[in-house]
Scaffold this active site. Structure first.
Site, PDB file in Angstrom:
ATOM      1  N   SER A  74     -10.245   2.967   8.401  1.00 43.98           N
ATOM      2  CA  SER A  74     -10.378   3.375   7.009  1.00 43.98           C
ATOM      3  C   SER A  74     -10.778   2.130   6.226  1.00 43.98           C
ATOM      4  O   SER A  74     -10.188   1.067   6.413  1.00 43.98           O
ATOM      5  CB  SER A  74      -9.054   3.930   6.480  1.00 43.98           C
ATOM      6  OG  SER A  74      -9.134   4.214   5.101  1.00 43.98           O
ATOM      7  N   ARG A 106       5.960   2.944   9.654  1.00 45.51           N
ATOM      8  CA  ARG A 106       5.763   4.130   8.823  1.00 45.51           C
ATOM      9  C   ARG A 106       6.756   5.202   9.266  1.00 45.51           C
ATOM     10  O   ARG A 106       6.491   6.001  10.175  1.00 45.51           O
ATOM     11  CB  ARG A 106       4.320   4.614   8.902  1.00 45.51           C
ATOM     12  CG  ARG A 106       3.340   3.582   8.337  1.00 45.51           C
ATOM     13  CD  ARG A 106       1.908   4.076   8.304  1.00 45.51           C
ATOM     14  NE  ARG A 106       1.004   3.024   7.801  1.00 45.51           N
ATOM     15  CZ  ARG A 106      -0.316   3.109   7.833  1.00 45.51           C
ATOM     16  NH1 ARG A 106      -0.899   4.190   8.322  1.00 45.51           N
ATOM     17  NH2 ARG A 106      -1.062   2.123   7.360  1.00 45.51           N
ATOM     18  N   ASP A 129     -14.116   6.688   6.197  1.00 48.71           N
ATOM     19  CA  ASP A 129     -13.459   6.526   7.495  1.00 48.71           C
ATOM     20  C   ASP A 129     -14.492   6.515   8.610  1.00 48.71           C
ATOM     21  O   ASP A 129     -15.453   7.309   8.585  1.00 48.71           O
ATOM     22  CB  ASP A 129     -12.475   7.672   7.772  1.00 48.71           C
ATOM     23  CG  ASP A 129     -11.244   7.638   6.881  1.00 48.71           C
ATOM     24  OD1 ASP A 129     -10.987   6.585   6.267  1.00 48.71           O
ATOM     25  OD2 ASP A 129     -10.543   8.664   6.808  1.00 48.71           O
ATOM     26  N   GLN A 176      -2.836  -3.076  13.062  1.00 51.88           N
ATOM     27  CA  GLN A 176      -4.242  -3.064  12.651  1.00 51.88           C
ATOM     28  C   GLN A 176      -4.781  -4.486  12.545  1.00 51.88           C
ATOM     29  O   GLN A 176      -4.030  -5.432  12.352  1.00 51.88           O
ATOM     30  CB  GLN A 176      -4.394  -2.426  11.251  1.00 51.88           C
ATOM     31  CG  GLN A 176      -4.068  -0.969  11.158  1.00 51.88           C
ATOM     32  CD  GLN A 176      -4.290  -0.436   9.748  1.00 51.88           C
ATOM     33  OE1 GLN A 176      -4.255   0.759   9.543  1.00 51.88           O
ATOM     34  NE2 GLN A 176      -4.506  -1.306   8.772  1.00 51.88           N
ATOM     35  N   ASP A 209       0.853  -1.172   0.000  1.00 48.25           N
ATOM     36  CA  ASP A 209       0.000   0.000   0.000  1.00 48.25           C
ATOM     37  C   ASP A 209       0.898   1.232   0.000  1.00 48.25           C
ATOM     38  O   ASP A 209       1.767   1.371   0.858  1.00 48.25           O
ATOM     39  CB  ASP A 209      -0.875  -0.038   1.258  1.00 48.25           C
ATOM     40  CG  ASP A 209      -1.762   1.173   1.417  1.00 48.25           C
ATOM     41  OD1 ASP A 209      -1.774   2.033   0.525  1.00 48.25           O
ATOM     42  OD2 ASP A 209      -2.454   1.257   2.443  1.00 48.25           O
ATOM     43  N   GLU A 220      -9.901   8.917  14.274  1.00 50.42           N
ATOM     44  CA  GLU A 220     -10.160   7.907  13.260  1.00 50.42           C
ATOM     45  C   GLU A 220      -9.855   6.513  13.807  1.00 50.42           C
ATOM     46  O   GLU A 220      -8.750   6.255  14.274  1.00 50.42           O
ATOM     47  CB  GLU A 220      -9.308   8.156  12.013  1.00 50.42           C
ATOM     48  CG  GLU A 220      -9.519   7.118  10.921  1.00 50.42           C
ATOM     49  CD  GLU A 220      -8.516   7.252   9.775  1.00 50.42           C
ATOM     50  OE1 GLU A 220      -8.075   6.191   9.269  1.00 50.42           O
ATOM     51  OE2 GLU A 220      -8.176   8.391   9.410  1.00 50.42           O
TER      52      GLU A 220
END
Length: 345
Positions: free
Chosen positions: A262, A111, A246, A126, A57, A259
């Site tokens: 997503s 990240r 979201d 996640q 991704d 959030e």
């Protein structure tokens, strides 16, 4: 260093031992509920994939993946995943999953370009999930139904956490409200997308913002989305573009929108070609993942990611995600957080 939110009068309601026990309780309970609600089976997922296949991704298209050479493969390069949006769809085909069923997995990512603050960490964990759908289910109505089932699982998890630790008080509304990103733009002109999210979440408590990635009336997207997984350009039955979005809540501990997930209906052949052209990424048609999708070798699907540490943070009323997960933080941030009573792991 990212901007640190400093909640006034913050006090952790659970000690370290209770927090660790609460994390396990929430993770065990929620993933079982998610699996039951969406008929998903657990699979094992990679931490890294080969570079150049189009499987990773690329998020907003600017974040750098962490890469390394593989000695035993002639120094071919691998990259740590950002998420598993495309890998999951390949796996649905490999496992031969039927419509109405799907998979979920524990996704762990790095990240490196993340701006570190109360919600954002170098380490991302996640529940990544993906389910096979039919052509007739590629609708906003079907998307909303899946969102409502996920939100129901979130509220059941909140009930369990508050029953287990009476010092916690529930705050999530009974229902989640749906709003399109174009509606938000018209409701709150002059605001940034983040300010719009704060405003609508403060008012309604929990919302699903539909249509993220496509250009709005002001010429800008609500937020960035890669062109090759969520379908953000198909014009749906309500006359607006976008089959993704979201899940956002109002988080009283930090007094801001938050959030949790997503997700979206994924691109079919037509949407992929359209979005690659819009994004100026048509060269991706030659990559492994994209070739299989264009050849009709991948099933239609819906999927998303639900933050594990983020969900635990909300359920346990924590002020910083570093109270939930072990990661690397600027020393100045560690000192500030410790002084506010929220020491980082």
């Amino acid at each position: 260093m990212g901007k640190l939110i400093k909640p006034q009068g913050y006090k952790a309601l659970l000690d370290t031992r209770q927090t660790e026990q609460g994390i396990k309780l929430i993770k065990d309970f929620f993933q079982q509920n998610l699996s039951t609600e969406l008929r998903l089976r657990r699979v094992t997922a990679p931490l890294f994939v080969l570079q150049g296949l189009g499987i990773n991704d690329d998020l907003n298209g600017v974040e750098r993946a962490v890469t390394f050479p593989i000695h035993d493969m002639g120094d071919a390069r691998a990259e740590v995943v950002h998420s598993l949006a495309k890998w999951k769809r390949l796996s649905l085909a490999e496992y031969g999953i039927e419509p109405g069923y799907g998979i979920y997995t524990d996704m762990n990512a790095i990240r490196a370009d993340e701006e570190l603050d109360n919600l954002h960490s170098l380490y991302v964990d996640q529940w990544d999930w993906e389910a096979v759908i039919t052509g007739g289910q590629r609708t906003v109505a079907y998307l909303k139904g899946v969102v409502e089932r996920i939100y129901a699982a979130i509220r059941r998890t909140e009930y369990l956490a508050c029953e287990t630790y009476p010092q916690l008080r529930p705050f999530l509304p009974e229902r989640i409200t749906f709003v399109h990103s174009e509606e938000l733009l018209q409701m709150y002109p002059g605001m940034t997308p983040r300010e719009r999210e704060d405003a609508i979440c403060r008012e309604l408590g929990a919302v699903f913002v539909i249509g993220i990635g496509g250009q709005l009336a002001d010429g800008k997207p609500h937020d960035g989305r890669a062109p090759d997984y969520d379908d953000w350009s198909t014009v749906a039955e309500d006359g607006r573009a976008g089959l993704n979005g979201d899940i956002l809540i109002w988080y009283p501990v930090l007094e801001r929108s938050f959030e949790l997930s997503s997700m979206g209906i994924r691109v079919d052949r037509e949407a992929l070609l359209r979005q690659l052209a819009i994004a100026g990424k048509e060269e991706r048609k030659e990559l492994y993942f994209h070739r299989k999708l264009l050849a009709g070798e991948l099933p239609l699907s819906i999927g998303g990611g639900i933050g594990q540490s983020r969900l635990c943070m909300v359920m346990l009323h924590k002020g910083h995600i570093g109270e939930i997960q072990a990661s690397i933080w600027p020393e100045a941030m560690r000192r500030e957080c410790a002084a506010m009573g929220m020491p980082l792991i």
